[in-house]
Design a protein around this motif. Structure first.
Motif, PDB file in Angstrom:
ATOM      1  N   ASP A  37      30.352  79.013  54.495  1.00  0.00           N
ATOM      2  CA  ASP A  37      31.213  79.059  55.687  1.00  0.00           C
ATOM      3  C   ASP A  37      31.752  80.467  55.930  1.00  0.00           C
ATOM      4  OD1 ASP A  37      33.605  79.356  54.158  1.00  0.00           O
ATOM      5  OD2 ASP A  37      34.329  77.357  54.615  1.00  0.00           O
ATOM      6  N   ARG A  84      28.303  70.877  50.634  1.00  0.00           N
ATOM      7  CA  ARG A  84      28.561  72.165  51.282  1.00  0.00           C
ATOM      8  C   ARG A  84      27.254  72.878  51.625  1.00  0.00           C
ATOM      9  NH1 ARG A  84      33.657  75.621  50.002  1.00  0.00           N
ATOM     10  NH2 ARG A  84      33.086  76.111  52.158  1.00  0.00           N
ATOM     11  N   GLU A  87      26.010  71.212  54.816  1.00  0.00           N
ATOM     12  CA  GLU A  87      26.782  71.687  55.964  1.00  0.00           C
ATOM     13  C   GLU A  87      26.388  73.116  56.334  1.00  0.00           C
ATOM     14  OE1 GLU A  87      30.847  69.020  55.280  1.00  0.00           O
ATOM     15  OE2 GLU A  87      30.779  71.121  54.647  1.00  0.00           O
ATOM     16  N   LEU A  88      26.151  73.945  55.334  1.00  0.00           N
ATOM     17  CA  LEU A  88      25.728  75.318  55.578  1.00  0.00           C
ATOM     18  C   LEU A  88      24.403  75.356  56.341  1.00  0.00           C
ATOM     19  CD1 LEU A  88      25.870  78.435  54.968  1.00  0.00           C
ATOM     20  CD2 LEU A  88      24.584  77.911  52.877  1.00  0.00           C
ATOM     21  N   HIS A 216      30.802  72.722  59.333  1.00  0.00           N
ATOM     22  CA  HIS A 216      31.388  72.712  57.980  1.00  0.00           C
ATOM     23  C   HIS A 216      32.516  71.679  57.961  1.00  0.00           C
ATOM     24  CE1 HIS A 216      29.193  76.300  56.607  1.00  0.00           C
ATOM     25  NE2 HIS A 216      29.416  76.805  57.810  1.00  0.00           N
TER      26      HIS A 216
END
Length: 288
Positions: A37, A84, A87-88, A216
């Protein structure tokens, strides 16, 4: 090659493709950031325009202790790290950056500071492999210990490199030197003689950056203070990592991130000695 900088007015903002940045979108760029993020916060609207890009995360974004994984609905740190990463990839796909452009070193979130020498060597090897013209990374500003650890590793790696090192360009994140101990988002600590380039994003880029930030989803609360209308960059100054980046408490002196500024600087001094970069006759040392 230096690139002049303009500070565009928000009412007459130029498209990012026409801004004069301290790097060129046609150059080979390595983005080295601490967490999944951070690349979106720092340069989300620019990433898809860089023709030859690779993005390296020094941590996997998952603290090994604390409530972060549970708050995200994950039962383990490994599951949180996998979330994560998902999401990235989703965020960067919006910018046209493919998953094969992403690498990670796998250090624990909030833990990179305890491995500064090893982190430096790993970053140096990635720079040697990729041979970028420019490295985009964090400023050393006491915002987050992993940000400062990543900045340390990039500067130390470039100092250790044989031959010509890439230029280092910083992306604005956050620091704790606001008035009355407040956190300042998306702006740099002032550095005399080193101008920052402010890019006011046009409506299309704002939509893209907002969608990237929203991708994110597990970080929604953390990302809430970050705006989608501005990105700031500047050539990196030389730092003395054994000195605090500003007077007063650092941002991570005020939060339970497992380390204080004083401890961080002691670890930096130890790593400089290990890497052979400590100033002769003293405890500390700087990286150009």
């Amino acid at each position: 090659m230096p690139f002049p900088c303009i500070d565009a007015c928000i009412d007459g903002a130029l498209p990012a493709s026409r801004q004069q940045l301290p790097f060129d979108h046609s150059q080979r760029a390595l983005v080295v950031v601490a967490h999944p993020d951070d690349e979106t916060i720092g340069a989300g609207a620019q990433l898809g325009r860089i023709n030859r890009i690779r993005i390296l995360h020094t941590t996997d974004g998952a603290p090994r202790t604390g409530p972060d994984a549970e708050a995200a609905g994950c039962t383990t740190a490994a599951a949180y790290a996998a979330l994560r990463r998902t999401e990235l990839e989703r965020a960067l796909a919006l910018a046209g950056v493919a998953p094969d452009r992403l690498d990670g070193l796998g250090f624990a979130d909030q833990g990179a500071s305890y491995h500064l020498a090893a982190l430096t060597r790993l970053v140096m090897h990635r720079i040697e492999d990729e041979r970028p013209d420019v490295v985009l990374t964090h400023a050393y500003e006491g915002g987050h210990p992993d940000h400062d650890a990543t900045a340390f590793a990039v500067h130390a790696a470039c100092t250790l490199l044989d031959g010509v090192a890439p230029r280092i360009v910083e992306m604005a994140g956050y620091h704790g030197a606001g008035g009355e101990g407040g956190t300042v988002f998306q702006d740099f600590l002032p550095r005399p003689g080193i101008p920052a380039c402010t890019v006011w994003l046009d409506p299309e880029d704002r939509v893209l950056k907002r969608r990237m930030l929203d991708a994110h989803a597990s970080q929604a609360r953390t990302l809430a203070p970050f705006r989608d209308d501005v990105e700031r960059f500047r050539p990196a100054p030389a730092y003395d990592f054994t000195r605090p980046p500003h007077d007063g408490p650092l941002n991570y002196d005020r939060f339970s991130w497992g380390i204080t500024g004083e401890r961080w600087r002691a670890l930096a001094a130890e790593a400089l000695r290990t890497l052979g970069l400590a100033a002769s006759g003293g405890e500390g040392g700087g990286c150009p």
